[in-house]
Write a protein that holds these residues in place. Structure first.
Motif, short mmCIF file in Angstrom:
data_model
loop_
_atom_site.label_atom_id
_atom_site.label_comp_id
_atom_site.label_asym_id
_atom_site.label_seq_id
_atom_site.Cartn_x
_atom_site.Cartn_y
_atom_site.Cartn_z
N SER A 102 -0.40 -4.82 5.94
CA SER A 102 -1.37 -4.38 6.93
C SER A 102 -2.12 -5.57 7.51
N SER B 79 0.81 -1.22 0.00
CA SER B 79 0.00 0.00 0.00
C SER B 79 0.84 1.26 0.00
N THR B 80 2.16 1.15 0.18
CA THR B 80 3.02 2.33 0.12
C THR B 80 3.51 2.59 -1.29
N GLU C 52 -5.84 1.28 3.66
CA GLU C 52 -4.49 1.75 3.38
C GLU C 52 -4.25 1.90 1.89
#
Length: 237
Positions: A125, A58-59, A226
């Motif tokens: 996550s 998700s980053t 996220e």
């Protein structure tokens, strides 16, 4: 024909497929990967999907290209596909990743370890989930199994020696030599190697992988918020 004979036949067919693939230098990598992917798809329960591709988080980080990814087929969202047919898999959905090489030796163990690390280092996550209408607390992230698959290999003593350093490798299989699993303690410290001989390579690897996957259970619940907040212009989805 008994079950042992059936497993020996599966080993013979897979060996022929992989050895034939090595006779075509241009496509041998792709053909070997397809042979192993086909092997996993034939015996793994339907909750597992098996593909070649990339893992992302998700980053926005993306792993290196991975030869074989075993991931959750029931709850894994955001499965994109490249024009080459490679899947883009969310990091939280991954159970195991493998590299396919002609032979297990120092350089290929080092290379596989690096590829696996590009997946295990990604952000993952976890969130609470509802089961039967009741909320269950978020579970701990599961271990991502890392492995190497090949036709041949140097000795298991050499594998053990190098896996003391290459700590992302948990299991491996060289169909003309052996299958193995590495036992590790806390902080990935090497403890021992268990290996299985030539006449039982595929059958032992079959049960070894199933056992490791069953130990993991189901991957932790992915927090889709996220990914939403990373992609949508408006935050706090």
């Amino acid at each position: 024909m008994d079950i042992k004979s059936l497993m020996k036949e599966k080993q013979r067919v897979l060996a022929i497929t992989l050895n034939t693939s090595l006779g075509h230098p241009v496509t041998k990598g792709d053909n070997c990967e397809k042979a192993w992917i086909g092997f996993f798809r034939k015996f793994l329960p339907s909750k597992y999907a098996v593909d070649k591709g990339f893992v992302f988080d998700s980053t926005g980080k993306i792993s290196e290209q991975i030869d074989i990814i075993i991931y959750d087929a029931l709850y894994a969202p955001l499965i994109f596909e490249t024009e080459a047919g490679e899947k883009m898999v969310t990091a939280e959905s991954v159970y195991a990743v493998f590299e396919s090489k002609p032979k297990i030796e120092k350089d290929t163990l080092k290379y596989a370890n690096k590829k696996i690390a590009s997946v295990t280092s990604l952000h993952r996550s976890t969130r609470a989930v509802f089961v039967g209408g009741r909320q269950q607390a978020a579970r701990e992230l599961t271990h991502i199994i890392g492995g190497i698959l090949a036709i041949d290999s140097f000795s298991t003593d050499k594998i053990a020696e190098h896996c003391k350093v290459y700590d992302n490798i948990d299991v491996g299989c060289a169909i003309n030599k052996c299958s193995f699993q590495i036992q590790r303690g806390e902080e990935k410290n090497f403890q021992a190697i268990k290996s299985y001989g030539e006449n039982e390579v595929i059958s032992s690897f079959f049960f070894l992988i199933l056992d490791r996957l069953y130990e993991l259970g189901t991957v932790a619940g992915l927090d889709i918020r996220e990914y939403a907040n990373a992609i949508l212009e408006e935050k706090n989805f």
